[in-house]
Design an enzyme around this catalytic site. Structure first.
Site, short mmCIF file in Angstrom:
data_model
loop_
_atom_site.label_atom_id
_atom_site.label_comp_id
_atom_site.label_asym_id
_atom_site.label_seq_id
_atom_site.Cartn_x
_atom_site.Cartn_y
_atom_site.Cartn_z
N GLU A 119 -9.52 6.02 3.05
CA GLU A 119 -10.35 4.97 3.66
C GLU A 119 -9.44 3.78 3.89
O GLU A 119 -8.42 3.64 3.20
CB GLU A 119 -11.50 4.59 2.72
N SER A 176 1.67 -9.81 -0.70
CA SER A 176 1.27 -8.40 -0.61
C SER A 176 1.53 -7.74 0.74
O SER A 176 1.68 -6.53 0.82
CB SER A 176 -0.20 -8.25 -0.98
N LYS A 197 0.81 -1.22 0.00
CA LYS A 197 0.00 0.00 0.00
C LYS A 197 0.85 1.27 0.00
O LYS A 197 0.43 2.31 -0.49
CB LYS A 197 -0.94 0.01 1.21
C1 PLP Z 1 -1.69 -6.99 2.69
C2 PLP Z 1 -2.84 -6.72 1.77
N1 PLP Z 1 -2.98 -7.45 0.66
C3 PLP Z 1 -4.01 -7.23 -0.20
C4 PLP Z 1 -4.96 -6.27 0.06
C5 PLP Z 1 -6.09 -6.09 -0.90
O1 PLP Z 1 -6.10 -4.84 -1.52
P1 PLP Z 1 -5.74 -4.68 -3.04
O2 PLP Z 1 -6.63 -5.63 -3.79
O3 PLP Z 1 -6.02 -3.27 -3.35
O4 PLP Z 1 -4.30 -5.02 -3.22
C6 PLP Z 1 -4.85 -5.47 1.23
C7 PLP Z 1 -5.84 -4.44 1.54
O5 PLP Z 1 -5.86 -3.83 2.56
C8 PLP Z 1 -3.76 -5.71 2.09
O6 PLP Z 1 -3.60 -4.99 3.22
#
Ligand code: PLP
Length: 412
Positions: free
Chosen positions: A109, A376, A87
Site C-alpha cells: 500500500e 526522511s 522507505k
Molecule cells: C518522506 C516520508 N517521510 C515520512 C513518511 C511517514 O511514514 P513513516 O511514519 O512510516 O515514516 C513518509 C510516508 O510515506 C514519507 O514518504
C-alpha cells in the site's frame, strides 16, 4: 496466539482474519531466524551499500541553524537513499525475506508514493510481480510517484473507498493478501499492522538511528539533546528513535500532522490526539469516534495522512519515553520553503513537519542546544502540491479582499 515479542506493553498483537494467522506465524518465525543469520545480514548490508547508498550522511544544517539563532540542527539525510526516502530500507529487507520464503508476488500500500516506489524498485531489481494499492486522492496528489511506479513495472490499483487515502489503500491490500496469501508477500510500508510487522519494520529501519548515533558522536563528541522525526505510521521515527531509547536524557519527539489544526478535527495526529483501538490488525492509538468508527483524516503530506500510529509508538507515548506533537499544514509549507531556500535541499512535506518543529525547538533551547532531525525524504514529489497550495492561499487572500456576489446577488 501472540507472544511477548508481538506486544508493546498493551499495544500490538494480531487482529486478523483466520486465513492470515498461519502466514503471520510463519513470517514471525522466518524473521526471527534471518535477523540472527550472518548470511542474511551480510546480503542485506551489501545491498544497503551498493543499491540504497548507505550509510547516508549526517549533515549540519548551518543556514537553518543561523536562521533560527538557537540550537544547532543536524539532518540525517535519508532523502539521499536511492528512490529518495527511508522507505527503501524496509522494502529491500522484506523483498530479500520474501525471496527466502519462495514468494514471487509482492503487494504493498502507499500514501505519499515513496513506499510504493521503493517496493516497485526492489521488485524490478529482483524480478518479482508487484501490485501497489493507492488511494485515488493520493494518486492525484502524488502523480509523479504513480508514473515512477508504472515505469518500474508495478501495477498501481487506485482505491476510491472512504477518503481515498492511505487507510483505504491499506484495507484493500489486506483484502488482496487474504485471498492470495499462498504465493504473495505483503510489504507493509510502516511500523504498523499485525505482528510481526511492527518489529520487523523497526528492525529494518533502525539502521537510520544506529548510523546517526555513531555519526553524531564522531562529529560532536556527545549526543543531541533532542531527536525529531515525522510520524505517519511511524517507521522513520522508530528507526531513528530505537538507537536512542536507552539514552534517557535524550528527548525523543514524534511530529504528526495537525492538518488544518487539532481543534478543526481535520488532522492526522493519531498518537497526540488518538485513543486505544484496533486498526489494520493491531491495537494502538487511533483517531476514532466514541462508537469506535475510524475518523477521516487530513494532511497536506500524503505520507502522514493516516489515522493511527505503530504500536511501539503508542507504548513509548504511554511510558512518556517519547512525546508526540503535531504541526499544521501551513507551518509545514513554510518549513518546506525555508529549508529549500536556505539549505538548497527540498524536503518531503512529511519531513517538513519535523523541520517546522525543529525550528521552534531550536529557538526554545537556544545556543548550546543540539537537535538531530530525521530528514526522511526528498520533496520533488511535492512540488505540485506546494505550488497548488500557494495558488489556493493567494486566491483565498484575494477572495477576502474582494467579496464576490453570492447566488442571490446580495454581496458587493
Ligand atoms: C518522506 C516520508 N517521510 C515520512 C513518511 C511517514 O511514514 P513513516 O511514519 O512510516 O515514516 C513518509 C510516508 O510515506 C514519507 O514518504
Amino acid at each position: 496466539m501472540t507472544t511477548d515479542d508481538d506486544m508493546f506493553g498493551g499495544f500490538g498483537g494480531r487482529y486478523v482474519p483466520e486465513t492470515l494467522m498461519a502466514a503471520l506465524t510463519e513470517l514471525a518465525e522466518v524473521w526471527d531466524h534471518v535477523r540472527a543469520d550472518p548470511g542474511f545480514l551480510a546480503e542485506l548490508r551489501r545491498h544497503q551499500r551498493d543499491f540504497v547508498g548507505r550509510p547516508t550522511p549526517l549533515y549540519p544544517a548551518e543556514r537553518l541553524t543561523d536562521h533560527h539563532g538557537g540550537a544547532t540542527i543536524h539532518l540525517k539525510r535519508e532523502d539521499l537513499c536511492h528512490t529518495g526516502a527511508h522507505k527503501l530500507n524496509n522494502a529491500l529487507g522484506q523483498v530479500v525475506l520474501a525471496l527466502r520464503m519462495g514468494k514471487r508476488r509482492i503487494i504493498a500500500e502507499t500514501g505519499a508514493g515513496q513506499h510504493g516506489v521503493a517496493t516497485a524498485t526492489v521488485c524490478a531489481r529482483f524480478g518479482l510481480a508487484c501490485v501497489v494499492y493507492m488511494g485515488a486522492e493520493d494518486m492525484r496528489r502524488q502523480a509523479v510517484n504513480v508514473g515512477r511506479m508504472r515505469m518500474l513495472g508495478a501495477e498501481v490499483r487506485g482505491v476510491e473507498a472512504g477518503t481515498a487515502t492511505l487507510k483505504d489503500a491499506t484495507s484493500e491490500a489486506i483484502r488482496d493478501w487474504v485471498t492470495n496469501v499462498a504465493d504473495t508477500h505483503y510489504i507493509i510500508g510502516s511500523a504498523v499492522g499485525p505482528a510481526p510487522y511492527p518489529r520487523m519494520v523497526r528492525d529494518l529501519q533502525r539502521v537510520i538511528g544506529d548510523e546517526a548515533r555513531d555519526q553524531y558522536l564522531a562529529a560532536e563528541g556527545r549526543l543531541p539533546d533532542a531527536v525529531l522525526a515525522s510520524v505517519g505510521g511511524g517507521s522513520n521515527a522508530i528507526g531513528m528513535f530505537t538507537a536512542f531509547v536507552p539514552d534517557a536524557w535524550v528527548d525523543l519527539v514524534g511530529v504528526e500532522a495537525a492538518g488544518k489544526g487539532l481543534a478543526s478535527g481535520r488532522h492526522a495526529a493519531g498518537a497526540a490526539a488518538g485513543t486505544p483501538g484496533v486498526l489494520h490488525g493491531s491495537r494502538s492509538l487511533i483517531l476514532q469516534d466514541t462508537g469506535g468508527r475510524v475518523l477521516p483524516t487530513h494532511s497536506v503530506a500524503a505520507g502522514l495522512d493516516y489515522p493511527g500510529v505503530g504500536p511501539e509508538h503508542a507504548m513509548l507515548a504511554e511510558q512518556g519515553r517519547a512525546v508526540y506533537t503535531a504541526v499544521e499544514d501551513r507551518r509545514a509549507l513554510d518549513a518546506f520553503r525555508r529549508c529549500t531556500a536556505l539549505e538548497g535541499i527540498i524536503p518531503a512535506l512529511e519531513t517538513a513537519h519535523a523541520l517546522a518543529y525543529a525550528g521552534d525547538l531550536a529557538e526554545r533551547l537556544g545556543p548550546g542546544g543540539r537537535i538531530l532531525v530525521c530528514f526522511s525524504g526528498r520533496g520533488d514529489k511535492d512540488l505540485h502540491t506546494v505550488a497548488e497550495q500557494g495558488r489556493i492561499d493567494e486566491e483565498a487572500d484575494v477572495a477576502e479582499r474582494e467579496p464576490v456576489a453570492n447566488a442571490s446577488g446580495g454581496a458587493r
